[in-house]
Design a protein around this motif. Structure first.
Motif, PDB file in Angstrom:
ATOM      1  N   GLY A   1      26.326 105.540  33.131  1.00 15.97           N
ATOM      2  CA  GLY A   1      27.645 104.923  33.216  1.00 15.97           C
ATOM      3  C   GLY A   1      27.815 103.727  32.300  1.00 15.97           C
ATOM      4  O   GLY A   1      28.943 103.308  32.031  1.00 15.97           O
ATOM      5  N   LEU A   2      26.712 103.175  31.812  1.00 10.09           N
ATOM      6  CA  LEU A   2      26.793 102.005  30.933  1.00 10.09           C
ATOM      7  C   LEU A   2      27.063 102.381  29.481  1.00 10.09           C
ATOM      8  O   LEU A   2      27.401 101.527  28.677  1.00 10.09           O
ATOM      9  CB  LEU A   2      25.498 101.193  31.026  1.00 10.09           C
ATOM     10  CG  LEU A   2      25.180 100.623  32.408  1.00 10.09           C
ATOM     11  CD1 LEU A   2      23.858  99.890  32.369  1.00 10.09           C
ATOM     12  CD2 LEU A   2      26.290  99.734  32.897  1.00 10.09           C
ATOM     13  N   ALA A   3      26.919 103.646  29.136  1.00 14.83           N
ATOM     14  CA  ALA A   3      27.174 104.090  27.760  1.00 14.83           C
ATOM     15  C   ALA A   3      28.672 104.064  27.483  1.00 14.83           C
ATOM     16  O   ALA A   3      29.495 104.155  28.400  1.00 14.83           O
ATOM     17  CB  ALA A   3      26.624 105.500  27.561  1.00 14.83           C
TER      18      ALA A   3
ATOM     19  N   ILE B   1      23.265  94.126  34.226  1.00 13.26           N
ATOM     20  CA  ILE B   1      23.254  94.752  35.545  1.00 13.26           C
ATOM     21  C   ILE B   1      22.079  94.242  36.363  1.00 13.26           C
ATOM     22  O   ILE B   1      22.208  93.965  37.562  1.00 13.26           O
ATOM     23  CB  ILE B   1      23.207  96.297  35.420  1.00 13.26           C
ATOM     24  CG1 ILE B   1      24.506  96.813  34.812  1.00 13.26           C
ATOM     25  CG2 ILE B   1      22.929  96.958  36.750  1.00 13.26           C
ATOM     26  CD1 ILE B   1      25.741  96.522  35.636  1.00 13.26           C
ATOM     27  N   CYS B   2      20.948  94.097  35.726  1.00 11.29           N
ATOM     28  CA  CYS B   2      19.754  93.598  36.421  1.00 11.29           C
ATOM     29  C   CYS B   2      20.001  92.188  36.961  1.00 11.29           C
ATOM     30  O   CYS B   2      19.698  91.892  38.111  1.00 11.29           O
ATOM     31  CB  CYS B   2      18.568  93.631  35.469  1.00 11.29           C
ATOM     32  SG  CYS B   2      17.022  93.123  36.234  1.00 11.29           S
TER      33      CYS B   2
ATOM     34  N   LYS C   1      33.586  96.116  35.661  1.00  9.91           N
ATOM     35  CA  LYS C   1      33.649  97.518  35.230  1.00  9.91           C
ATOM     36  C   LYS C   1      32.234  98.073  35.053  1.00  9.91           C
ATOM     37  O   LYS C   1      31.928  99.175  35.521  1.00  9.91           O
ATOM     38  CB  LYS C   1      34.429  97.632  33.917  1.00  9.91           C
ATOM     39  CG  LYS C   1      34.451  99.029  33.333  1.00  9.91           C
ATOM     40  CD  LYS C   1      35.213  99.105  32.035  1.00  9.91           C
ATOM     41  CE  LYS C   1      34.418  98.485  30.920  1.00  9.91           C
ATOM     42  NZ  LYS C   1      35.035  98.683  29.591  1.00  9.91           N
ATOM     43  N   TRP C   2      31.358  97.315  34.406  1.00 12.90           N
ATOM     44  CA  TRP C   2      29.991  97.780  34.189  1.00 12.90           C
ATOM     45  C   TRP C   2      29.230  97.916  35.502  1.00 12.90           C
ATOM     46  O   TRP C   2      28.481  98.867  35.700  1.00 12.90           O
ATOM     47  CB  TRP C   2      29.245  96.853  33.247  1.00 12.90           C
ATOM     48  CG  TRP C   2      29.676  96.947  31.835  1.00 12.90           C
ATOM     49  CD1 TRP C   2      30.478  97.897  31.271  1.00 12.90           C
ATOM     50  CD2 TRP C   2      29.341  96.052  30.798  1.00 12.90           C
ATOM     51  NE1 TRP C   2      30.661  97.638  29.950  1.00 12.90           N
ATOM     52  CE2 TRP C   2      29.966  96.506  29.616  1.00 12.90           C
ATOM     53  CE3 TRP C   2      28.581  94.906  30.728  1.00 12.90           C
ATOM     54  CZ2 TRP C   2      29.847  95.861  28.408  1.00 12.90           C
ATOM     55  CZ3 TRP C   2      28.456  94.250  29.523  1.00 12.90           C
ATOM     56  CH2 TRP C   2      29.086  94.731  28.374  1.00 12.90           C
ATOM     57  N   VAL C   3      29.420  96.951  36.410  1.00 13.74           N
ATOM     58  CA  VAL C   3      28.739  97.013  37.705  1.00 13.74           C
ATOM     59  C   VAL C   3      29.201  98.249  38.482  1.00 13.74           C
ATOM     60  O   VAL C   3      28.394  98.976  39.060  1.00 13.74           O
ATOM     61  CB  VAL C   3      28.996  95.713  38.513  1.00 13.74           C
ATOM     62  CG1 VAL C   3      28.551  95.869  39.961  1.00 13.74           C
ATOM     63  CG2 VAL C   3      28.288  94.537  37.863  1.00 13.74           C
ATOM     64  N   GLU C   4      30.521  98.506  38.475  1.00 13.92           N
ATOM     65  CA  GLU C   4      31.056  99.664  39.191  1.00 13.92           C
ATOM     66  C   GLU C   4      30.567 100.975  38.582  1.00 13.92           C
ATOM     67  O   GLU C   4      30.180 101.902  39.293  1.00 13.92           O
ATOM     68  CB  GLU C   4      32.588  99.616  39.193  1.00 13.92           C
ATOM     69  CG  GLU C   4      33.244 100.773  39.887  1.00 13.92           C
ATOM     70  CD  GLU C   4      32.903 100.863  41.369  1.00 13.92           C
ATOM     71  OE1 GLU C   4      32.995 101.970  41.921  1.00 13.92           O
ATOM     72  OE2 GLU C   4      32.521  99.838  41.967  1.00 13.92           O
TER      73      GLU C   4
END
Length: 124
Positions: free
Chosen positions: A54-56, A16-17, A42-45
């Motif tokens: 939300g990343l878990a 994400i970073c 999906k992870w970015v959203e």
């Protein structure tokens, strides 16, 4: 020399970073992390809407089960089992004879009995 061990959450946060920095094309970034672009988006959203939580990993359990037996039906099945000691086929037949609507299949009744500890694996 120790292994470079990273847990899943730290990898996702690193992704994400780097994705928010936009220094690399998104496809190349996904290739580096060995994920599909769909997973990357999906992870970015999720991070955008839910933040770090939300990343878990999220549960895949459905929010509702429309075909699940009603609590009333389960109570009837359990009561017939306790009264008579019958199995799934006989309970199903008895519920039909009593005129109940939406009677579950015998296998479903057997599974209800198993779930409530009234049938043991060694017995079946």
């Amino acid at each position: 020399m120790p292994w470079n061990v990273k847990d899943t959450m730290s990898l996702r946060e690193e992704f994400i970073c780097l994705a928010s920095g936009r220094t690399l094309p998104f496809s190349e970034l996904c290739r580096r992390f060995n994920i599909s672009r769909q997973t990357g988006y999906k992870w970015v959203e999720r991070h955008r809407t839910q933040g770090g939580e939300g990343l878990a990993d999220q549960s895949r359990r459905p929010h509702h089960s429309p075909m699940r037996s009603s609590d009333q039906t389960v109570a009837l099945v359990l009561e017939l089992r306790r009264q008579h000691g019958w199995g799934g086929r006989k309970i199903e037949r008895r519920l039909r004879d009593l005129g109940h609507a939406n009677v579950p299949a015998p296998a479903t009744i057997t599974e209800i009995l198993r779930r409530h500890g009234l049938i043991h694996e060694r017995d079946s």
